[in-house]
Design a protein around this motif. Sequence first.
Motif, PDB file in Angstrom:
ATOM      1  N   ALA A   1      72.754 -54.415 -18.126  1.00  0.00           N
ATOM      2  CA  ALA A   1      71.795 -53.521 -18.527  1.00  0.00           C
ATOM      3  C   ALA A   1      70.865 -54.125 -16.926  1.00  0.00           C
ATOM      4  O   ALA A   1      71.471 -55.588 -16.741  1.00  0.00           O
ATOM      5  CB  ALA A   1      70.804 -53.543 -19.414  1.00  0.00           C
ATOM      6  N   PHE A   2      70.429 -53.500 -16.730  1.00  0.00           N
ATOM      7  CA  PHE A   2      69.065 -54.200 -15.148  1.00  0.00           C
ATOM      8  C   PHE A   2      67.715 -54.082 -15.616  1.00  0.00           C
ATOM      9  O   PHE A   2      67.496 -53.395 -17.252  1.00  0.00           O
ATOM     10  CB  PHE A   2      69.140 -52.550 -14.223  1.00  0.00           C
ATOM     11  CG  PHE A   2      70.862 -53.195 -13.385  1.00  0.00           C
ATOM     12  CD1 PHE A   2      70.863 -53.612 -12.514  1.00  0.00           C
ATOM     13  CD2 PHE A   2      71.391 -51.573 -13.754  1.00  0.00           C
ATOM     14  CE1 PHE A   2      72.312 -53.414 -11.968  1.00  0.00           C
ATOM     15  CE2 PHE A   2      72.265 -51.067 -13.129  1.00  0.00           C
ATOM     16  CZ  PHE A   2      73.200 -52.269 -12.327  1.00  0.00           C
ATOM     17  N   VAL A   3      67.306 -55.150 -15.478  1.00  0.00           N
ATOM     18  CA  VAL A   3      64.952 -55.248 -15.351  1.00  0.00           C
ATOM     19  C   VAL A   3      64.317 -55.357 -14.664  1.00  0.00           C
ATOM     20  O   VAL A   3      65.260 -55.964 -13.795  1.00  0.00           O
ATOM     21  CB  VAL A   3      65.269 -56.544 -16.251  1.00  0.00           C
ATOM     22  CG1 VAL A   3      66.129 -57.707 -15.770  1.00  0.00           C
ATOM     23  CG2 VAL A   3      64.134 -56.045 -17.177  1.00  0.00           C
ATOM     24  N   VAL A   4      63.585 -54.500 -14.511  1.00  0.00           N
ATOM     25  CA  VAL A   4      62.498 -54.494 -13.173  1.00  0.00           C
ATOM     26  C   VAL A   4      61.533 -54.322 -13.231  1.00  0.00           C
ATOM     27  O   VAL A   4      61.220 -53.933 -14.127  1.00  0.00           O
ATOM     28  CB  VAL A   4      63.611 -53.204 -12.371  1.00  0.00           C
ATOM     29  CG1 VAL A   4      62.857 -52.448 -13.046  1.00  0.00           C
ATOM     30  CG2 VAL A   4      63.357 -53.268 -10.738  1.00  0.00           C
ATOM     31  N   GLU A   5      60.647 -55.151 -12.855  1.00  0.00           N
ATOM     32  CA  GLU A   5      59.202 -54.572 -12.817  1.00  0.00           C
ATOM     33  C   GLU A   5      58.784 -53.852 -13.228  1.00  0.00           C
ATOM     34  O   GLU A   5      59.011 -52.484 -12.404  1.00  0.00           O
ATOM     35  CB  GLU A   5      58.493 -55.842 -11.498  1.00  0.00           C
ATOM     36  CG  GLU A   5      58.868 -56.970 -12.503  1.00  0.00           C
ATOM     37  CD  GLU A   5      57.655 -58.362 -11.266  1.00  0.00           C
ATOM     38  OE1 GLU A   5      57.103 -57.347 -10.082  1.00  0.00           O
ATOM     39  OE2 GLU A   5      58.010 -59.104 -11.016  1.00  0.00           O
ATOM     40  N   PHE A   6      57.831 -53.105 -13.514  1.00  0.00           N
ATOM     41  CA  PHE A   6      57.103 -51.760 -13.399  1.00  0.00           C
ATOM     42  C   PHE A   6      56.525 -51.619 -12.602  1.00  0.00           C
ATOM     43  O   PHE A   6      56.761 -52.011 -10.843  1.00  0.00           O
ATOM     44  CB  PHE A   6      55.538 -51.994 -14.410  1.00  0.00           C
ATOM     45  CG  PHE A   6      55.508 -51.562 -15.517  1.00  0.00           C
ATOM     46  CD1 PHE A   6      57.277 -51.579 -16.028  1.00  0.00           C
ATOM     47  CD2 PHE A   6      54.571 -51.459 -16.221  1.00  0.00           C
ATOM     48  CE1 PHE A   6      57.388 -51.646 -17.540  1.00  0.00           C
ATOM     49  CE2 PHE A   6      53.893 -51.439 -17.551  1.00  0.00           C
ATOM     50  CZ  PHE A   6      55.581 -51.614 -18.227  1.00  0.00           C
ATOM     51  N   PRO A   7      57.072 -50.182 -12.399  1.00  0.00           N
ATOM     52  CA  PRO A   7      56.189 -49.484  -9.646  1.00  0.00           C
ATOM     53  C   PRO A   7      54.621 -49.949 -10.069  1.00  0.00           C
ATOM     54  O   PRO A   7      53.976 -49.871 -10.996  1.00  0.00           O
ATOM     55  CB  PRO A   7      56.727 -48.431 -10.585  1.00  0.00           C
ATOM     56  CG  PRO A   7      56.851 -47.895 -11.983  1.00  0.00           C
ATOM     57  CD  PRO A   7      57.036 -49.386 -12.384  1.00  0.00           C
ATOM     58  N   GLU A   8      54.584 -50.283  -8.934  1.00  0.00           N
ATOM     59  CA  GLU A   8      52.834 -50.172  -8.793  1.00  0.00           C
ATOM     60  C   GLU A   8      51.879 -48.787  -8.546  1.00  0.00           C
ATOM     61  O   GLU A   8      50.936 -48.860  -9.054  1.00  0.00           O
ATOM     62  CB  GLU A   8      52.610 -50.743  -7.397  1.00  0.00           C
ATOM     63  CG  GLU A   8      53.031 -52.411  -6.927  1.00  0.00           C
ATOM     64  CD  GLU A   8      53.005 -52.438  -5.678  1.00  0.00           C
ATOM     65  OE1 GLU A   8      52.134 -52.099  -4.766  1.00  0.00           O
ATOM     66  OE2 GLU A   8      53.356 -54.079  -4.848  1.00  0.00           O
ATOM     67  N   LYS A   9      52.519 -48.319  -9.044  1.00  0.00           N
ATOM     68  CA  LYS A   9      52.481 -46.612  -8.942  1.00  0.00           C
ATOM     69  C   LYS A   9      53.612 -45.373  -9.922  1.00  0.00           C
ATOM     70  O   LYS A   9      54.830 -45.618  -9.134  1.00  0.00           O
ATOM     71  CB  LYS A   9      51.487 -45.409  -7.838  1.00  0.00           C
ATOM     72  CG  LYS A   9      52.805 -45.674  -6.878  1.00  0.00           C
ATOM     73  CD  LYS A   9      52.090 -45.024  -5.265  1.00  0.00           C
ATOM     74  CE  LYS A   9      52.755 -45.698  -3.708  1.00  0.00           C
ATOM     75  NZ  LYS A   9      52.018 -45.727  -2.514  1.00  0.00           N
ATOM     76  N   LEU A  10      53.284 -44.613 -10.116  1.00  0.00           N
ATOM     77  CA  LEU A  10      54.258 -43.356 -11.143  1.00  0.00           C
ATOM     78  C   LEU A  10      53.348 -41.927 -10.586  1.00  0.00           C
ATOM     79  O   LEU A  10      52.549 -42.027 -10.984  1.00  0.00           O
ATOM     80  CB  LEU A  10      54.443 -43.742 -12.212  1.00  0.00           C
ATOM     81  CG  LEU A  10      55.656 -43.262 -13.533  1.00  0.00           C
ATOM     82  CD1 LEU A  10      55.933 -44.066 -13.779  1.00  0.00           C
ATOM     83  CD2 LEU A  10      54.644 -41.978 -13.714  1.00  0.00           C
ATOM     84  N   TYR A  11      54.232 -41.613 -10.058  1.00  0.00           N
ATOM     85  CA  TYR A  11      53.496 -40.365 -10.200  1.00  0.00           C
ATOM     86  C   TYR A  11      54.275 -39.397 -10.591  1.00  0.00           C
ATOM     87  O   TYR A  11      55.423 -39.068 -11.392  1.00  0.00           O
ATOM     88  CB  TYR A  11      54.166 -39.667  -8.348  1.00  0.00           C
ATOM     89  CG  TYR A  11      53.536 -39.751  -7.229  1.00  0.00           C
ATOM     90  CD1 TYR A  11      52.444 -39.570  -7.153  1.00  0.00           C
ATOM     91  CD2 TYR A  11      54.272 -40.974  -6.795  1.00  0.00           C
ATOM     92  CE1 TYR A  11      51.538 -40.034  -5.418  1.00  0.00           C
ATOM     93  CE2 TYR A  11      53.663 -41.582  -5.702  1.00  0.00           C
ATOM     94  CZ  TYR A  11      52.607 -40.895  -5.344  1.00  0.00           C
ATOM     95  OH  TYR A  11      51.634 -42.339  -4.159  1.00  0.00           O
TER      96      TYR A  11
END
Length: 257
Positions: free
Chosen positions: A124-134
């Motif tokens: 799987a992939f892991v990544v940090e939360f986005p700075e903003k989400l629409y």
Amino acid sequence: MNQHEATGAGTGTDTGTDTVAAATPADERYRLTHNSQIGTVLRDLSWQKCMLSVRTRTGHQFVTSVLHVDPVNRTFMFDWCNADAERQSLMTSEENAFSGLLRGVPVNFMVGQPAATRFEQGPAFVVEFPEKLYHFQRRRHFRARTLVTKGYRCEIRSAGNALLCLDIADLSLSGVGLRSRSVTEEQLPVGTTVARCRLDFRELGKVELDLQVVGHWLVGHDDNAIHHFGCAFVNPDGRMENFLQRLVFALELAHRG
């Protein structure tokens, strides 16, 4: 919050990097920047098993889904990509745009470079939360989410005079979103109108309103399942609408704080 509020506005339905990077001023009212709000939407995407389109900076594109959300470390895992070109492009790109639908409502966000990890014995992939989400809420009125820790509650008298207690998930001028592990659709079927429901926002105040249940959906499975109800207010007067507007504003300020 509920299906009754949908107006069918067509904003935010495009996919790809440009959708996130070039959000118009009108889209900014749908921008979420608080980690708790972003985490809630990501968890919803995971629970609902929503399919998301991912587009890398070099234009490679594939479909994935959110597998797990870690709100403490502010990361989330998403499904692996078996195509070599798309996977290499994703893992070397600093801008990866996600887009999809959550209960028919468009969701768009951008993340940075992910890393490889393992989830339930699979890659799987892991990544940090986005700075903003629409989260494009296609509704007549803005919906303010509540903080779970506040313990805001709604008390409803059923047709059999039983007292039903549900958590308040969100609020707008048009209605309220409720959730419960114990109250089911059989107890509050869609179409039901209930008089004098008590909404308790603790330090922000209490209010009694007539509600109509206009939507129901189930999140999770078995013992972890949570029933969500979308409820519309029935003919609130002008004075009540003014009070609701102050409540919505106070809830939004609490989230931003």
